[in-house]
Design a protein around this motif. Structure first.
Motif, PDB file in Angstrom:
ATOM      1  N   VAL A  80       5.394  25.917  20.367  1.00 13.21           N
ATOM      2  CA  VAL A  80       3.973  25.785  20.710  1.00 13.21           C
ATOM      3  C   VAL A  80       3.167  26.896  20.043  1.00 13.21           C
ATOM      4  O   VAL A  80       2.110  26.648  19.462  1.00 13.21           O
ATOM      5  N   LEU A  81       3.652  28.116  20.119  1.00 10.86           N
ATOM      6  CA  LEU A  81       2.954  29.250  19.510  1.00 10.86           C
ATOM      7  C   LEU A  81       2.732  29.030  18.016  1.00 10.86           C
ATOM      8  O   LEU A  81       1.608  29.169  17.505  1.00 10.86           O
TER       9      LEU A  81
ATOM     10  N   PHE B 112       2.866  19.280  20.548  1.00  9.16           N
ATOM     11  CA  PHE B 112       3.299  18.266  21.513  1.00  9.16           C
ATOM     12  C   PHE B 112       4.782  18.418  21.843  1.00  9.16           C
ATOM     13  O   PHE B 112       5.170  18.511  23.018  1.00  9.16           O
ATOM     14  N   VAL B 113       5.621  18.451  20.807  1.00 11.32           N
ATOM     15  CA  VAL B 113       7.071  18.554  21.020  1.00 11.32           C
ATOM     16  C   VAL B 113       7.411  19.882  21.693  1.00 11.32           C
ATOM     17  O   VAL B 113       8.218  19.926  22.624  1.00 11.32           O
TER      18      VAL B 113
ATOM     19  N   SER C 184      -2.277  19.059   9.517  1.00 14.63           N
ATOM     20  CA  SER C 184      -2.880  18.958  10.840  1.00 14.63           C
ATOM     21  C   SER C 184      -2.035  18.084  11.754  1.00 14.63           C
ATOM     22  O   SER C 184      -1.803  18.424  12.922  1.00 14.63           O
ATOM     23  N   ALA C 185      -1.551  16.963  11.243  1.00 18.61           N
ATOM     24  CA  ALA C 185      -0.712  16.070  12.045  1.00 18.61           C
ATOM     25  C   ALA C 185       0.601  16.756  12.429  1.00 18.61           C
ATOM     26  O   ALA C 185       1.059  16.644  13.572  1.00 18.61           O
TER      27      ALA C 185
ATOM     28  N   ILE D  75       6.927  25.530   9.471  1.00 21.79           N
ATOM     29  CA  ILE D  75       8.365  25.762   9.246  1.00 21.79           C
ATOM     30  C   ILE D  75       8.943  26.578  10.397  1.00 21.79           C
ATOM     31  O   ILE D  75      10.034  26.287  10.897  1.00 21.79           O
ATOM     32  N   GLY D  76       8.208  27.603  10.835  1.00 20.84           N
ATOM     33  CA  GLY D  76       8.662  28.402  11.975  1.00 20.84           C
ATOM     34  C   GLY D  76       8.800  27.575  13.241  1.00 20.84           C
ATOM     35  O   GLY D  76       9.737  27.774  14.023  1.00 20.84           O
ATOM     36  N   ALA D  77       7.884  26.648  13.445  1.00 22.02           N
ATOM     37  CA  ALA D  77       7.934  25.799  14.638  1.00 22.02           C
ATOM     38  C   ALA D  77       9.186  24.935  14.638  1.00 22.02           C
ATOM     39  O   ALA D  77       9.916  24.883  15.635  1.00 22.02           O
ATOM     40  N   PHE D  78       9.448  24.268  13.522  1.00 27.22           N
ATOM     41  CA  PHE D  78      10.599  23.374  13.486  1.00 27.22           C
ATOM     42  C   PHE D  78      11.921  24.140  13.430  1.00 27.22           C
ATOM     43  O   PHE D  78      12.917  23.697  14.001  1.00 27.22           O
ATOM     44  N   THR D  79      11.920  25.313  12.804  1.00 28.88           N
ATOM     45  CA  THR D  79      13.111  26.157  12.809  1.00 28.88           C
ATOM     46  C   THR D  79      13.408  26.646  14.223  1.00 28.88           C
ATOM     47  O   THR D  79      14.572  26.673  14.649  1.00 28.88           O
ATOM     48  N   SER D  80      12.379  27.025  14.956  1.00 33.88           N
ATOM     49  CA  SER D  80      12.556  27.455  16.346  1.00 33.88           C
ATOM     50  C   SER D  80      13.102  26.319  17.206  1.00 33.88           C
ATOM     51  O   SER D  80      13.962  26.538  18.066  1.00 33.88           O
TER      52      SER D  80
END
Length: 114
Positions: A40-41, A96-97, A88-89, A11-16
């Protein structure tokens, strides 16, 4: 819930990514690229959490197991759950994104702005 941290990292990745995109459009395209590093982090942190869960499961199920030839119950089924596979996916996708955004996000926003 053993997948809580992994879910929160995703969620943090996509929110960022979304927040960086909006800052990149409204303020400066470089913000989008900078937020790619956070994507990425968070993606890598999620993958690490999934790794720890899988390692604990693997070692927990193998403890005390032995070959059935020698009286043990044999190796148990160690296949991943569908939830683990999905997380995992998503983690791999975030890495990647995020890497693409981190490297080329500002150039992309400048390109689509023209």
């Amino acid at each position: 819930m053993k997948y809580l941290f992994s879910i929160l990292f995703i969620i943090g990745a996509f929110t960022s990514c979304i927040g960086g995109y909006h800052l990149g459009i409204s303020l400066d395209p470089e913000w989008f690229a900078r937020f790619g590093s956070l994507v990425v982090l968070f993606g890598v942190c999620s993958e690490y959490e999934l790794y720890k869960i899988e390692k604990e499961k693997l070692f927990g199920q193998l403890k005390g197991q032995g070959a059935s030839v020698f009286g043990g119950s044999g190796i148990p089924d160690l296949t991943h759950s569908s939830g683990h596979n999905l997380l995992s996916a998503l983690s791999h996708f975030a890495v990647f994104v995020g890497t693409i955004v981190w490297g080329f996000g500002d150039k992309f926003l400048i390109w689509i702005g023209n």
